[in-house]
Scaffold this active site. Structure first.
Site, PDB file in Angstrom:
ATOM      1  N   LYS A   1      46.702  -3.273  18.816  1.00 41.35           N
ATOM      2  CA  LYS A   1      45.443  -2.582  19.113  1.00 41.35           C
ATOM      3  C   LYS A   1      45.678  -1.073  19.153  1.00 41.35           C
ATOM      4  O   LYS A   1      44.937  -0.309  18.554  1.00 41.35           O
ATOM      5  CB  LYS A   1      44.886  -3.088  20.447  1.00 41.35           C
ATOM      6  CG  LYS A   1      43.621  -2.382  20.873  1.00 41.35           C
ATOM      7  CD  LYS A   1      43.033  -2.971  22.140  1.00 41.35           C
ATOM      8  CE  LYS A   1      41.899  -2.073  22.637  1.00 41.35           C
ATOM      9  NZ  LYS A   1      41.286  -2.567  23.862  1.00 41.35           N
TER      10      LYS A   1
ATOM     11  N   GLU B   1      57.626  -2.134  21.538  1.00 42.62           N
ATOM     12  CA  GLU B   1      58.295  -3.287  20.917  1.00 42.62           C
ATOM     13  C   GLU B   1      57.790  -3.488  19.491  1.00 42.62           C
ATOM     14  O   GLU B   1      58.557  -3.698  18.551  1.00 42.62           O
ATOM     15  CB  GLU B   1      58.027  -4.572  21.719  1.00 42.62           C
ATOM     16  CG  GLU B   1      58.613  -4.595  23.113  1.00 42.62           C
ATOM     17  CD  GLU B   1      57.606  -4.156  24.165  1.00 42.62           C
ATOM     18  OE1 GLU B   1      56.837  -3.195  23.902  1.00 42.62           O
ATOM     19  OE2 GLU B   1      57.595  -4.753  25.253  1.00 42.62           O
TER      20      GLU B   1
ATOM     21  N   GLY C   1      42.860  -6.597  24.399  1.00 50.35           N
ATOM     22  CA  GLY C   1      43.950  -7.205  23.631  1.00 50.35           C
ATOM     23  C   GLY C   1      43.964  -8.720  23.738  1.00 50.35           C
ATOM     24  O   GLY C   1      44.091  -9.434  22.730  1.00 50.35           O
ATOM     25  N   ARG C   2      43.798  -9.249  24.958  1.00 56.85           N
ATOM     26  CA  ARG C   2      43.883 -10.710  25.131  1.00 56.85           C
ATOM     27  C   ARG C   2      42.600 -11.418  24.699  1.00 56.85           C
ATOM     28  O   ARG C   2      42.495 -12.632  24.790  1.00 56.85           O
ATOM     29  CB  ARG C   2      44.252 -11.034  26.578  1.00 56.85           C
ATOM     30  CG  ARG C   2      43.371 -10.401  27.622  1.00 56.85           C
ATOM     31  CD  ARG C   2      44.031 -10.428  28.995  1.00 56.85           C
ATOM     32  NE  ARG C   2      43.268  -9.673  29.988  1.00 56.85           N
ATOM     33  CZ  ARG C   2      43.391  -8.366  30.199  1.00 56.85           C
ATOM     34  NH1 ARG C   2      44.253  -7.661  29.488  1.00 56.85           N
ATOM     35  NH2 ARG C   2      42.686  -7.756  31.127  1.00 56.85           N
TER      36      ARG C   2
ATOM     37  N   GLU D   1      46.814 -11.732  33.167  1.00 54.15           N
ATOM     38  CA  GLU D   1      46.617 -10.297  32.897  1.00 54.15           C
ATOM     39  C   GLU D   1      45.182  -9.902  33.257  1.00 54.15           C
ATOM     40  O   GLU D   1      44.927  -8.758  33.613  1.00 54.15           O
ATOM     41  CB  GLU D   1      46.928  -9.966  31.416  1.00 54.15           C
ATOM     42  CG  GLU D   1      47.267  -8.498  31.206  1.00 54.15           C
ATOM     43  CD  GLU D   1      47.761  -8.173  29.801  1.00 54.15           C
ATOM     44  OE1 GLU D   1      46.940  -8.167  28.872  1.00 54.15           O
ATOM     45  OE2 GLU D   1      48.967  -7.894  29.638  1.00 54.15           O
TER      46      GLU D   1
ATOM     47  N   HIS E   1      58.573 -35.525  31.168  1.00 52.07           N
ATOM     48  CA  HIS E   1      60.012 -35.762  31.283  1.00 52.07           C
ATOM     49  C   HIS E   1      60.733 -34.520  31.777  1.00 52.07           C
ATOM     50  O   HIS E   1      61.937 -34.377  31.599  1.00 52.07           O
ATOM     51  CB  HIS E   1      60.558 -36.232  29.930  1.00 52.07           C
ATOM     52  CG  HIS E   1      59.882 -37.501  29.490  1.00 52.07           C
ATOM     53  ND1 HIS E   1      60.305 -38.743  29.921  1.00 52.07           N
ATOM     54  CD2 HIS E   1      58.779 -37.707  28.728  1.00 52.07           C
ATOM     55  CE1 HIS E   1      59.489 -39.667  29.412  1.00 52.07           C
ATOM     56  NE2 HIS E   1      58.563 -39.059  28.695  1.00 52.07           N
TER      57      HIS E   1
ATOM     58  N   LYS F   1      56.533  -0.108  31.511  1.00 53.70           N
ATOM     59  CA  LYS F   1      56.611   0.555  30.205  1.00 53.70           C
ATOM     60  C   LYS F   1      57.198   1.951  30.359  1.00 53.70           C
ATOM     61  O   LYS F   1      58.089   2.354  29.609  1.00 53.70           O
ATOM     62  CB  LYS F   1      55.202   0.702  29.608  1.00 53.70           C
ATOM     63  CG  LYS F   1      54.682  -0.480  28.854  1.00 53.70           C
ATOM     64  CD  LYS F   1      53.400  -0.051  28.110  1.00 53.70           C
ATOM     65  CE  LYS F   1      52.511  -1.218  27.794  1.00 53.70           C
ATOM     66  NZ  LYS F   1      51.201  -0.845  27.287  1.00 53.70           N
TER      67      LYS F   1
HETATM   68  O1  LIG Z   1      47.994  -4.656  20.773  1.00 51.62           O
HETATM   69  P1  LIG Z   1      48.855  -3.688  21.474  1.00 51.62           P
HETATM   70  O2  LIG Z   1      48.181  -2.365  21.682  1.00 51.62           O
HETATM   71  O3  LIG Z   1      50.169  -3.530  20.772  1.00 51.62           O
HETATM   72  O4  LIG Z   1      49.133  -4.246  22.913  1.00 51.62           O
HETATM   73  C1  LIG Z   1      49.812  -5.442  23.094  1.00 51.62           C
HETATM   74  C2  LIG Z   1      49.647  -5.959  24.488  1.00 51.62           C
HETATM   75  O5  LIG Z   1      50.105  -5.011  25.426  1.00 51.62           O
HETATM   76  C3  LIG Z   1      49.242  -4.979  26.567  1.00 51.62           C
HETATM   77  O6  LIG Z   1      48.468  -3.834  26.506  1.00 51.62           O
HETATM   78  C4  LIG Z   1      49.989  -4.932  27.848  1.00 51.62           C
HETATM   79  O7  LIG Z   1      51.017  -5.826  27.892  1.00 51.62           O
HETATM   80  C5  LIG Z   1      48.369  -6.216  26.386  1.00 51.62           C
HETATM   81  O8  LIG Z   1      47.179  -6.139  27.066  1.00 51.62           O
HETATM   82  C6  LIG Z   1      48.223  -6.240  24.915  1.00 51.62           C
HETATM   83  O9  LIG Z   1      47.732  -7.471  24.464  1.00 51.62           O
END
Ligand SMILES: O=P(O)(O)OC[C@H]1O[C@](O)(CO)[C@@H](O)[C@@H]1O
Length: 520
Positions: free
Chosen positions: A205, A211, A262-263, A348, A379, A488
């Site tokens: 987003k 990462e 995002g979620r 979240e 199990h 972060k």
């Molecule tokens: O889509 P992005 O901006 O890479 O964010 C990834 C994820 O990181 C967060 O902002 C925080 O972990 C989530 O809400 C989101 O889904």
């Protein structure tokens, strides 16, 4: 809109009394004996999902007080404010309009939302055209591997849905998901790939998540080093930050907007892997299923509104019974990533201890959500669910008709899910000691006629809205996620220290670990 805090309402006090006088000792077995119609009263049909809630510690009075609680806390006004496009995500001053992503193009919406709906459909149409090209055009026949690089909502939703839709997925294309910054994940995926047959989807987003950015840059480096030539053809961006994607070297980009959390984003361009797997028609079915659930949530009376009933049940268990977790047990291997997806959705969204105005709340909020697909969980940890010292409500998800038939498997699966729900409730106390099952352990049972794009869309929208319901009653903002920020920024501070060895200003434990990590 000023709202009454839930624990200050008359309904909360009445629920508390009810819990003290009857709720605490509620016995499911007696409830069934006393009421021959209990199954009918506490089951609920909603679009593409049937829910049996009868094995929960509720009766008509509990549900009616919970609905009173919803009314007193302004749930309906809050829901309507969301669907009206108001900026209900107050801490980020944003509207929350993921429902618009699944609204039909001819849906009548407010003048303020109309241009957004136009943008939604323009993007959807071009994304689905692109998906169809990759799936069927001779020019893209060589693309056999699709790698989604993203994390959190830019990974969990599409990954879960692509797996869930395995029976509908195009043959001859493999889908991989790289989320972890641990190089093993990316390396093991790349080891099987050739640049000329791989399409990378960089899903983020913000297009700043460390990462994802590192994984995307490493994938790009591998692509070039392995002889890949045409970056523009092999890297696609799914993001709200088109400028950053361009700087990365991406030319094909599908956008979305800040009013999509995002979620809650699998319905947007973030859903491209799903569209690539099941095609444009399948993706539109997914949206249609979710839209049907949106309409149910908006218009069904609270007492017959499945997201409302589930969300209020969550409140009853969390705040009155004190149950601190819920286990999710999809009896479908295709739904094996559903628990992970729901963890982000619920924890979240509602893992917060302050209200909209930042005031500390004196009651518990989101439970811990956890689970594995059945029958595997039986199990592993079902021992604890049956005989452990804590009560954990379980949410079973089962599918009536399996698409592919190998003799005996589906019946066994269904027999097991029924038996687990049954045995949690009925227990067995005639033997004594180690062999006793206390029973009276609650569960909900969500049943889909079939697992297809439409029912999956409905199931996921149901979960989104039930999280909305409990978050709304608690008075928290379910649509921000400030809790991920500190980690972060500290990771950014620590990364250079791993090189320099500087421990100045660190706490004793972090400094000790850093020294140990640097020791030769
Ligand atoms: O889509 P992005 O901006 O890479 O964010 C990834 C994820 O990181 C967060 O902002 C925080 O972990 C989530 O809400 C989101 O889904």
């Amino acid at each position: 809109m000023s709202r009454v805090r839930c624990d200050k309402t008359a309904a909360w006090a009445k629920l508390n009394d009810l819990y003290q006088t009857q709720g605490r000792d509620f016995d499911l077995r007696q409830a069934f004996t006393a009421d021959a119609t209990r199954f009918e009263t506490f089951s609920q049909s909603a679009p593409y999902v049937f829910a049996d809630l009868s094995k929960n510690r509720i009766d008509a009075q509990t549900e009616s007080l919970l609905i009173e609680l919803a009314r007193e806390t302004g749930l309906e006004q809050h829901r309507d404010a969301m669907f009206a496009g108001e900026a209900i995500n107050r801490t980020e001053q944003r509207a929350v309009m993921h429902f618009l992503l699944r609204s039909p193009a001819d849906q009548v919406v407010s003048p303020a939302m109309a241009p957004e709906l136009l943008k939604v459909h323009a993007t959807l149409d071009s994304m689905l055209d692109f998906a169809e090209k990759i799936r069927h055009d001779a020019a893209y026949k060589d693309i056999t591997d699709i790698v989604n690089v993203g994390i959190g909502g830019s990974d969990l939703g599409p990954q879960m849905a692509v797996l869930a839709m395995q029976d509908f997925a195009i043959a001859g294309k493999r889908f991989q998901f790289v989320s972890n910054v641990d190089e093993h994940e990316l390396l093991s995926v790349l080891a099987e790939l050739k640049p000329q047959s791989t399409l990378f989807l960089v899903a983020s987003k913000t297009f700043t998540t460390p990462e994802t950015m590192l994984n995307a840059h490493s994938a790009l480096r591998w692509f070039k080093a392995s002889g890949g030539q045409d970056v523009a053809r092999h890297f696609v961006g799914l993001t709200t930050n088109l400028a950053a994607a361009k700087t990365f070297g991406i030319q094909t980009c599908f956008g979305f907007w800040d009013w999509v959390g995002g979620r809650y984003s699998l319905w947007s361009a973030i859903g491209l892997p799903i569209a690539l797997a099941i095609g444009a028609a399948g993706f539109r079915e997914l949206l249609a299923g979710a839209h049907a659930m949106d309409q149910h949530f908006q218009s069904a009376p609270l007492a017959q509104n499945l997201p409302v009933r589930l969300g209020l049940l969550d409140i009853w268990y969390r705040n009155f019974h004190g149950f601190s977790s819920r286990s999710i047990a999809p009896y479908s291997s295709a739904l094996r990533r559903l628990p992970a997806y729901l963890q982000q959705l619920e924890m979240e969204s509602n893992g917060k201890r302050v209200d909209m105005d930042g005031q500390t709340l004196p009651f518990a909020t989101a439970p811990v959500l956890w689970g594995e697909p059945g029958t595997n969980g039986q199990h592993a940890y079902f021992q604890m669910l049956h005989q452990g010292s804590s009560v954990v409500p379980v949410e079973f998800v089962a599918v009536k008709n399996a698409l592919q038939g190998m003799p005996g498997h589906h019946e066994k699966l269904i027999a097991n899910v029924l038996a687990q729900a049954q045995s949690l409730m009925v227990g067995k106390t005639d033997v004594g000691g180690h062999r006793d099952f206390p029973g009276n352990r609650p569960s909900s049972f969500l049943l889909l006629d079939a697992l297809n794009p439409r029912s999956l869309g409905a199931l996921l929208a149901l979960q989104e809205h039930r999280v909305f319901v409990s978050g709304s009653v608690w008075g928290i903002n379910s649509f921000d996620q400030w809790g991920v920020e500190l980690g972060k920024s500290l990771a950014q501070d620590i990364a250079p220290r791993l090189q320099s060895g500087d421990v100045q200003g660190l706490d004793g434990s972090t400094a000790g670990l850093l020294r140990r990590l640097r020791a030769t």
